[in-house]
Design an enzyme around this catalytic site. Sequence first.
Site, PDB file in Angstrom:
ATOM      1  N   THR A  32       0.818  -1.220   0.000  1.00 16.92           N
ATOM      2  CA  THR A  32       0.000   0.000   0.000  1.00 16.92           C
ATOM      3  C   THR A  32       0.851   1.269   0.000  1.00 16.92           C
ATOM      4  OG1 THR A  32      -0.052  -0.176   2.399  1.00 16.92           O
ATOM      5  CG2 THR A  32      -1.934  -1.096   1.213  1.00 16.92           C
TER       6      THR A  32
ATOM      7  N   ARG B 239      16.876  17.537   0.754  1.00 16.55           N
ATOM      8  CA  ARG B 239      15.456  17.317   0.423  1.00 16.55           C
ATOM      9  C   ARG B 239      14.891  18.597  -0.164  1.00 16.55           C
ATOM     10  NH1 ARG B 239      13.602  12.483   0.398  1.00 16.55           N
ATOM     11  NH2 ARG B 239      14.278  12.159   2.522  1.00 16.55           N
TER      12      ARG B 239
ATOM     13  N   CYS C 217      17.928   4.853  -3.686  1.00 17.27           N
ATOM     14  CA  CYS C 217      17.500   5.550  -4.907  1.00 17.27           C
ATOM     15  C   CYS C 217      18.586   6.465  -5.493  1.00 17.27           C
ATOM     16  CB  CYS C 217      16.237   6.365  -4.613  1.00 17.27           C
ATOM     17  SG  CYS C 217      16.200   7.086  -2.954  1.00 17.27           S
TER      18      CYS C 217
ATOM     19  N   SER D   4       8.745  12.013  -2.274  1.00 21.48           N
ATOM     20  CA  SER D   4       8.214  10.656  -2.419  1.00 21.48           C
ATOM     21  C   SER D   4       9.222   9.617  -1.956  1.00 21.48           C
ATOM     22  CB  SER D   4       7.796  10.380  -3.864  1.00 21.48           C
ATOM     23  OG  SER D   4       8.892  10.576  -4.735  1.00 21.48           O
TER      24      SER D   4
ATOM     25  N   GLN E  40      16.609  15.738  -3.503  1.00 21.36           N
ATOM     26  CA  GLN E  40      15.742  14.559  -3.447  1.00 21.36           C
ATOM     27  C   GLN E  40      14.292  14.922  -3.156  1.00 21.36           C
ATOM     28  OE1 GLN E  40      19.395  12.074  -1.447  1.00 21.36           O
ATOM     29  NE2 GLN E  40      17.392  11.103  -1.307  1.00 21.36           N
TER      30      GLN E  40
ATOM     31  N   HIS F  93      14.469  12.499  -8.295  1.00 23.05           N
ATOM     32  CA  HIS F  93      15.669  12.982  -7.595  1.00 23.05           C
ATOM     33  C   HIS F  93      16.640  13.537  -8.644  1.00 23.05           C
ATOM     34  CE1 HIS F  93      14.163  11.090  -4.082  1.00 23.05           C
ATOM     35  NE2 HIS F  93      15.110  10.198  -3.830  1.00 23.05           N
TER      36      HIS F  93
ATOM     37  N   ARG G  25      21.766  -4.134   2.694  1.00 22.59           N
ATOM     38  CA  ARG G  25      22.575  -3.753   1.523  1.00 22.59           C
ATOM     39  C   ARG G  25      24.071  -4.022   1.656  1.00 22.59           C
ATOM     40  NH1 ARG G  25      19.661   1.972   0.979  1.00 22.59           N
ATOM     41  NH2 ARG G  25      17.706   1.214   0.083  1.00 22.59           N
TER      42      ARG G  25
ATOM     43  N   VAL H  43       6.244   3.013  -2.779  1.00 23.87           N
ATOM     44  CA  VAL H  43       7.054   2.117  -3.615  1.00 23.87           C
ATOM     45  C   VAL H  43       6.276   0.852  -3.976  1.00 23.87           C
ATOM     46  CG1 VAL H  43       9.162   0.722  -3.721  1.00 23.87           C
ATOM     47  CG2 VAL H  43       9.235   2.995  -2.679  1.00 23.87           C
TER      48      VAL H  43
ATOM     49  N   LYS I 180      25.605   6.221   2.415  1.00 26.69           N
ATOM     50  CA  LYS I 180      25.134   5.182   1.483  1.00 26.69           C
ATOM     51  C   LYS I 180      25.722   5.447   0.093  1.00 26.69           C
ATOM     52  CE  LYS I 180      20.655   5.177   3.732  1.00 26.69           C
ATOM     53  NZ  LYS I 180      19.294   5.751   3.543  1.00 26.69           N
TER      54      LYS I 180
HETATM   55  P1  NAP Z   1       5.370   4.368   2.574  1.00 23.54           P
HETATM   56  O1  NAP Z   1       4.698   5.030   1.435  1.00 23.54           O
HETATM   57  O2  NAP Z   1       5.335   5.014   3.904  1.00 23.54           O
HETATM   58  O3  NAP Z   1       4.810   2.868   2.683  1.00 23.54           O
HETATM   59  C1  NAP Z   1       5.198   2.012   3.683  1.00 23.54           C
HETATM   60  C2  NAP Z   1       4.637   0.635   3.416  1.00 23.54           C
HETATM   61  O4  NAP Z   1       5.107  -0.265   4.426  1.00 23.54           O
HETATM   62  C3  NAP Z   1       3.119   0.595   3.485  1.00 23.54           C
HETATM   63  O5  NAP Z   1       2.618  -0.363   2.597  1.00 23.54           O
HETATM   64  C4  NAP Z   1       2.897   0.147   4.921  1.00 23.54           C
HETATM   65  O6  NAP Z   1       1.645  -0.495   5.117  1.00 23.54           O
HETATM   66  C5  NAP Z   1       3.989  -0.870   5.076  1.00 23.54           C
HETATM   67  N1  NAP Z   1       4.273  -1.123   6.484  1.00 23.54           N
HETATM   68  C6  NAP Z   1       4.616  -0.224   7.437  1.00 23.54           C
HETATM   69  N2  NAP Z   1       4.701  -0.809   8.639  1.00 23.54           N
HETATM   70  C7  NAP Z   1       4.399  -2.117   8.449  1.00 23.54           C
HETATM   71  C8  NAP Z   1       4.274  -3.240   9.299  1.00 23.54           C
HETATM   72  N3  NAP Z   1       4.495  -3.147  10.606  1.00 23.54           N
HETATM   73  N4  NAP Z   1       3.931  -4.433   8.761  1.00 23.54           N
HETATM   74  C9  NAP Z   1       3.690  -4.542   7.442  1.00 23.54           C
HETATM   75  N5  NAP Z   1       3.768  -3.507   6.576  1.00 23.54           N
HETATM   76  C10 NAP Z   1       4.120  -2.306   7.075  1.00 23.54           C
HETATM   77  O7  NAP Z   1       6.907   4.163   2.266  1.00 23.54           O
HETATM   78  P2  NAP Z   1       7.647   3.866   0.873  1.00 23.54           P
HETATM   79  O8  NAP Z   1       8.162   5.127   0.301  1.00 23.54           O
HETATM   80  O9  NAP Z   1       6.814   2.989   0.030  1.00 23.54           O
HETATM   81  O10 NAP Z   1       8.951   3.113   1.390  1.00 23.54           O
HETATM   82  C11 NAP Z   1       8.936   1.936   2.125  1.00 23.54           C
HETATM   83  C12 NAP Z   1      10.373   1.535   2.405  1.00 23.54           C
HETATM   84  O11 NAP Z   1      11.044   1.254   1.191  1.00 23.54           O
HETATM   85  C13 NAP Z   1      11.239   2.623   3.041  1.00 23.54           C
HETATM   86  O12 NAP Z   1      11.158   2.635   4.421  1.00 23.54           O
HETATM   87  C14 NAP Z   1      12.624   2.240   2.579  1.00 23.54           C
HETATM   88  O13 NAP Z   1      13.165   1.260   3.427  1.00 23.54           O
HETATM   89  C15 NAP Z   1      12.376   1.637   1.254  1.00 23.54           C
HETATM   90  N6  NAP Z   1      12.664   2.575   0.157  1.00 23.54           N
HETATM   91  C16 NAP Z   1      13.775   2.403  -0.533  1.00 23.54           C
HETATM   92  C17 NAP Z   1      14.086   3.264  -1.544  1.00 23.54           C
HETATM   93  C18 NAP Z   1      15.346   3.106  -2.261  1.00 23.54           C
HETATM   94  O14 NAP Z   1      16.163   3.948  -2.080  1.00 23.54           O
HETATM   95  N7  NAP Z   1      15.534   2.115  -3.079  1.00 23.54           N
HETATM   96  C19 NAP Z   1      13.244   4.296  -1.885  1.00 23.54           C
HETATM   97  C20 NAP Z   1      12.107   4.475  -1.166  1.00 23.54           C
HETATM   98  C21 NAP Z   1      11.823   3.596  -0.137  1.00 23.54           C
HETATM   99  P3  NAP Z   1       0.361   0.334   5.700  1.00 23.54           P
HETATM  100  O15 NAP Z   1      -0.193   1.080   4.526  1.00 23.54           O
HETATM  101  O16 NAP Z   1      -0.492  -0.771   6.185  1.00 23.54           O
HETATM  102  O17 NAP Z   1       0.863   1.224   6.781  1.00 23.54           O
HETATM  103  N1  12T Z   2      15.741   7.983   4.182  1.00 22.70           N
HETATM  104  O1  12T Z   2      16.140   3.018   1.356  1.00 22.70           O
HETATM  105  O2  12T Z   2      13.978   9.531   2.953  1.00 22.70           O
HETATM  106  O3  12T Z   2      17.883   3.819   2.333  1.00 22.70           O
HETATM  107  O4  12T Z   2      14.310   9.594   0.809  1.00 22.70           O
HETATM  108  C1  12T Z   2      15.455   5.672   0.841  1.00 22.70           C
HETATM  109  C2  12T Z   2      14.879   6.922   0.834  1.00 22.70           C
HETATM  110  C3  12T Z   2      16.192   5.969   3.057  1.00 22.70           C
HETATM  111  C4  12T Z   2      16.746   3.936   1.892  1.00 22.70           C
HETATM  112  C5  12T Z   2      14.379   9.039   1.911  1.00 22.70           C
HETATM  113  C6  12T Z   2      15.634   7.230   3.059  1.00 22.70           C
HETATM  114  C7  12T Z   2      16.109   5.225   1.941  1.00 22.70           C
HETATM  115  C8  12T Z   2      14.987   7.695   1.945  1.00 22.70           C
END
Ligand code: NAP
Ligand code: 12T
Length: 339
Positions: free
Chosen positions: A15, A238, A132, A162, A159, A245, A103, A18, A216
């Site tokens: 949800t 940010r 990212c 999102s 950055q 980004h 990672r 990402v 990172k």
């Molecule tokens: P987001 O929009 O806040 O979404 C978080 C997701 O994680 C939601 O689906 C949420 O579900 C779920 N979640 C949170 N707590 C949970 C739990 N206790 N059990 C199960 N699911 C849970 O965040 P996002 O931007 O998609 O990013 C999520 C994560 O991806 C980040 O924290 C980061 O580690 C990683 N990320 C990596 C990159 C990258 O650089 N490659 C970029 C962006 C993000 P609900 O809707 O139910 O709360």
């Molecule tokens: N803090 O996956 O806030 O290492 O833009 C990705 C995005 C951590 C990560 C952000 C963050 C990561 C952010």
Amino acid sequence: MKHKSAYTVAVVGATGAVGTEMIEILAERKFPVGTLRPLASARTAGDRVSFHDQDLVVRELTRDSFEGVDIALFSAGADISREFAPIAAKAGAVVIDNSAAWRMGKDVPLVVPEVNRAAIATHKGIIANPNCSTIQLVVALKPLHDAARIKRVVVTTFQSVSGTGKDAMDELMEETQALLSFKEPEPKVYPHQIAFNCLPHIDDFLPSGYTKEEMKLLEETRKIMGDDSILVTATTVRVPVYVGHSESVNIETEQKLSANEARALLCEAPGVLLYDDPAHKIYPTPLDAAGKDEVYVGRIREDASVPNGLNLWIVADNLRKGAALNAVQIAEELIKDAR
Ligand code: NAP
Ligand code: 12T
């Protein structure tokens, strides 16, 4: 991984900003999904997500969520990944993890397919998707490194919100609306107002004064490029942009590379779109790159302050190439090797 005509794919964080993009990209690229299992927290369990013409119910993530799963795409934060990625791997899934949790692990390949596809085969159940900002940097720098060996990189990032997730996107919208109606904004996700502002602060500060996001860029670049001699120094900022980004990048190379030689290399490079024609006001902006798959590169100039230096401006969609698309591309390569 065993070859199948269709795979059971779990999306953890289905949800989120990402996760939503992952489901869209799986459909868009016709990944051979037999069953899609969207997982999230108890807060959204029961919500629906659509995949192709199916309407799927989001289930709560539990220790039993991975029975029969072939590939688990994780994007629910580092704490969830630390706890549940080993559980998923033990249940037989290959995890492709988007968080920072795994990672830098010795047994965990950190993969950008255009740069180090071969590392995928060394996985022991978990493959990590880089940060990212690192992904778009290495896609653009790898061809220059291969041609002229990059000795040092100075990078400043711009950055979008999102990258932090859906709550941060809401915060930028709410602060902007508040300010345009002469109300006080109330920052919750970020420590300061992000609307009409920029914050030189991404992820937590370390005792050195750098942020984790800045470190990172150094550590992940070295691991993906397979070269610990590359020097990287970063400032991560940010900015009040929704998606995309941008990076201002200065490199010093061992061999001389002219701006034209760099353009020729980038023109041929996989995953790169050269967008560099200042005479016609052509240079990449986040709005150009949002919704696109390529890493856009422009403003290529020779840096006259050093013998072998170049400046570049690199922009990509952080939710696509910076996260969901790169993860799906890893999955595509993984199943190509399946037998
Ligand atoms: P987001 O929009 O806040 O979404 C978080 C997701 O994680 C939601 O689906 C949420 O579900 C779920 N979640 C949170 N707590 C949970 C739990 N206790 N059990 C199960 N699911 C849970 O965040 P996002 O931007 O998609 O990013 C999520 C994560 O991806 C980040 O924290 C980061 O580690 C990683 N990320 C990596 C990159 C990258 O650089 N490659 C970029 C962006 C993000 P609900 O809707 O139910 O709360
Ligand atoms: N803090 O996956 O806030 O290492 O833009 C990705 C995005 C951590 C990560 C952000 C963050 C990561 C952010």
